[in-house]
Design an enzyme around this catalytic site. Structure first.
Site, short mmCIF file in Angstrom:
data_model
loop_
_atom_site.label_atom_id
_atom_site.label_comp_id
_atom_site.label_asym_id
_atom_site.label_seq_id
_atom_site.Cartn_x
_atom_site.Cartn_y
_atom_site.Cartn_z
N HIS A 34 80.07 51.46 64.92
CA HIS A 34 80.81 50.27 65.38
C HIS A 34 80.52 50.11 66.86
CE1 HIS A 34 83.56 53.20 67.03
NE2 HIS A 34 83.79 53.70 65.83
N GLY A 36 82.10 50.86 69.45
CA GLY A 36 82.36 52.06 70.27
C GLY A 36 81.12 52.93 70.37
N HIS A 37 80.47 53.19 69.22
CA HIS A 37 79.24 53.99 69.23
C HIS A 37 78.14 53.27 70.03
CE1 HIS A 37 80.96 55.26 65.16
NE2 HIS A 37 80.85 56.41 65.79
N GLN A 61 83.19 70.45 60.55
CA GLN A 61 84.32 70.03 61.37
C GLN A 61 85.44 69.39 60.56
OE1 GLN A 61 81.67 67.37 63.70
NE2 GLN A 61 83.39 65.95 63.72
N GLN A 149 85.27 58.50 75.35
CA GLN A 149 86.62 58.92 75.78
C GLN A 149 87.61 58.92 74.62
OE1 GLN A 149 88.62 56.54 78.91
NE2 GLN A 149 90.52 57.28 77.95
N LYS A 150 87.33 58.12 73.60
CA LYS A 150 88.17 58.05 72.41
C LYS A 150 88.54 59.44 71.89
CE LYS A 150 89.67 56.72 68.27
NZ LYS A 150 89.08 57.64 67.35
N GLN A 154 87.64 66.45 72.51
CA GLN A 154 86.25 66.80 72.19
C GLN A 154 85.41 66.81 73.47
OE1 GLN A 154 84.01 65.33 68.62
NE2 GLN A 154 83.25 63.83 70.07
N MET A 185 88.69 51.42 68.35
CA MET A 185 87.75 51.37 67.23
C MET A 185 87.49 52.76 66.70
SD MET A 185 84.94 48.55 68.16
CE MET A 185 85.42 46.87 68.53
N ARG A 188 87.19 55.42 60.92
CA ARG A 188 88.27 55.58 59.94
C ARG A 188 89.15 54.33 59.83
NH1 ARG A 188 87.92 61.20 61.82
NH2 ARG A 188 87.43 62.47 60.00
P1 AMP Z 1 82.05 59.86 65.59
O1 AMP Z 1 80.97 59.14 64.85
O2 AMP Z 1 83.42 59.38 65.26
O3 AMP Z 1 81.89 61.35 65.56
O4 AMP Z 1 81.86 59.45 67.11
C1 AMP Z 1 80.62 59.61 67.77
C2 AMP Z 1 80.81 59.33 69.23
O5 AMP Z 1 81.29 58.00 69.40
C3 AMP Z 1 81.84 60.26 69.89
O6 AMP Z 1 81.38 60.61 71.18
C4 AMP Z 1 83.06 59.37 69.94
O7 AMP Z 1 83.96 59.73 70.97
C5 AMP Z 1 82.44 58.02 70.21
N1 AMP Z 1 83.36 56.94 69.84
C6 AMP Z 1 83.97 56.76 68.64
N2 AMP Z 1 84.79 55.69 68.69
C7 AMP Z 1 84.72 55.20 69.96
C8 AMP Z 1 85.35 54.12 70.65
N3 AMP Z 1 86.24 53.31 70.06
N4 AMP Z 1 85.03 53.92 71.95
C9 AMP Z 1 84.14 54.74 72.58
N5 AMP Z 1 83.51 55.77 71.97
C10 AMP Z 1 83.80 56.01 70.69
#
Ligand code: AMP
Length: 280
Positions: A34, A36-37, A61, A149-150, A154, A185, A188
């Site tokens: 999304h 965020g990524h 994890q 930062q979300k 971590q 975002m 999930r």
């Molecule tokens: P994930 O796929 O959920 O493991 O997330 C991969 C990376 O994307 C991690 O560094 C998360 O912190 C980052 N991430 C996920 N959602 C957001 C968001 N809404 N805003 C900024 N970074 C995000």
């Protein structure tokens, strides 16, 4: 964009970029991409010529009762989004390649930073995160890696691992991307029904209210936490898991709040667990 599946192909692709003198920035993800990524990709592109993104739903994890099996896997769409945003190399390893012995014998322990909050709600979660991040760092060997930062706790455990184990990788953190109504975002979020999504909004609202009170001069962590808790507790259908004001590096609770400290929270709505945070 080049898409590679095996660890050896990935090592070759990275060695090739390196031999041309190119810097490498790395964005690890679990896919279901999304905005965020994708902002992490923007950040990566600012600092290096070659951007590598991994998409790997890391079984290590997830707890035994968590959503590993139903975690959204949308690889074709992810590849298109990543390519459009400028990712150069997409790494999509298989579970068999990453964990040939099923579970690794050596795990990286997050110590005191990973003990509370997400660490308490999800035992062994950060062990799984750090172990896969260490493996990915050794495979990709990036100059810089970008995290969101979300997932603030971590970020804290990854920074501590890099510092304590001398990984030659710079860690960049990109701000949380939110929907217009404030919901952070998350991959999930697609589990949420419209009604559940509505209830979930209270987490960001509670965190924003805590930040507003801080801006107005409140410095007592207990008072800020009480403001947030009151908001979460009055929503029927939402279960608060934790809400606390912490030091953003150590993840220990603070009493008197300073700029740079964080409020971190987690809720459950229906079957879905969501997290969010703000930095004061
Ligand atoms: P994930 O796929 O959920 O493991 O997330 C991969 C990376 O994307 C991690 O560094 C998360 O912190 C980052 N991430 C996920 N959602 C957001 C968001 N809404 N805003 C900024 N970074 C995000």
């Amino acid at each position: 964009m080049q898409q590679v599946e095996t660890i050896s192909e990935m090592r070759h692709a990275v060695a090739d970029a390196r031999s041309k003198g190119k810097g490498i920035a790395f964005v690890p993800t679990m896919g279901a991409l999304h905005e965020g990524h994708l902002t992490l990709v923007d950040e990566a592109k600012r600092v290096a010529e070659v951007v590598v993104m991994s998409v790997f739903v890391n079984p290590l994890q997830f707890g035994p009762t968590e959503d590993f099996a139903r975690y959204p896997r949308t690889l074709d769409q992810d590849a298109k989004l990543a390519e459009d945003r400028g990712v150069d190399l997409m790494f999509t390893p298989t579970q068999a390649d990453m964990y040939p012995e099923h579970a690794p014998v050596i795990l990286i322990h997050p110590g005191s930073i990973g003990k509370e909050w997400e660490g308490a709600v999800r035992p062994h979660h950060f062990e799984g995160v750090l172990t896969v991040v260490a493996k990915l760092f050794h495979i990709v060997m990036p100059d810089v890696a970008v995290f969101g930062q979300k997932d603030l706790q971590q970020v804290a455990v990854v920074k501590a691992m890099v510092r304590d184990l001398n990984f030659p990788v710079g860690i960049l953190v990109a701000p949380t991307v939110r929907d217009p109504d404030g919901l952070a975002m998350s991959s999930r979020n697609r589990y949420l029904s419209p009604k559940e999504r509505e209830l979930s909004l209270m987490l960001s609202k509670a965190l924003f209210a805590m930040r507003d009170a801080f801006v107005r001069g409140e410095r007592r962590a207990s008072a800020l936490e009480a403001i947030g808790w009151r908001m979460l507790e009055r929503v029927v259908g939402l279960t608060p898991r934790y809400l606390a004001v912490v030091n953003a590096d150590t993840f220990q609770r603070v009493n008197s709040v300073r700029h740079g400290d964080a409020a971190v929270g987690a809720i459950r709505v229906g079957e879905t667990k969501l997290i969010d945070n703000i930095i004061f």
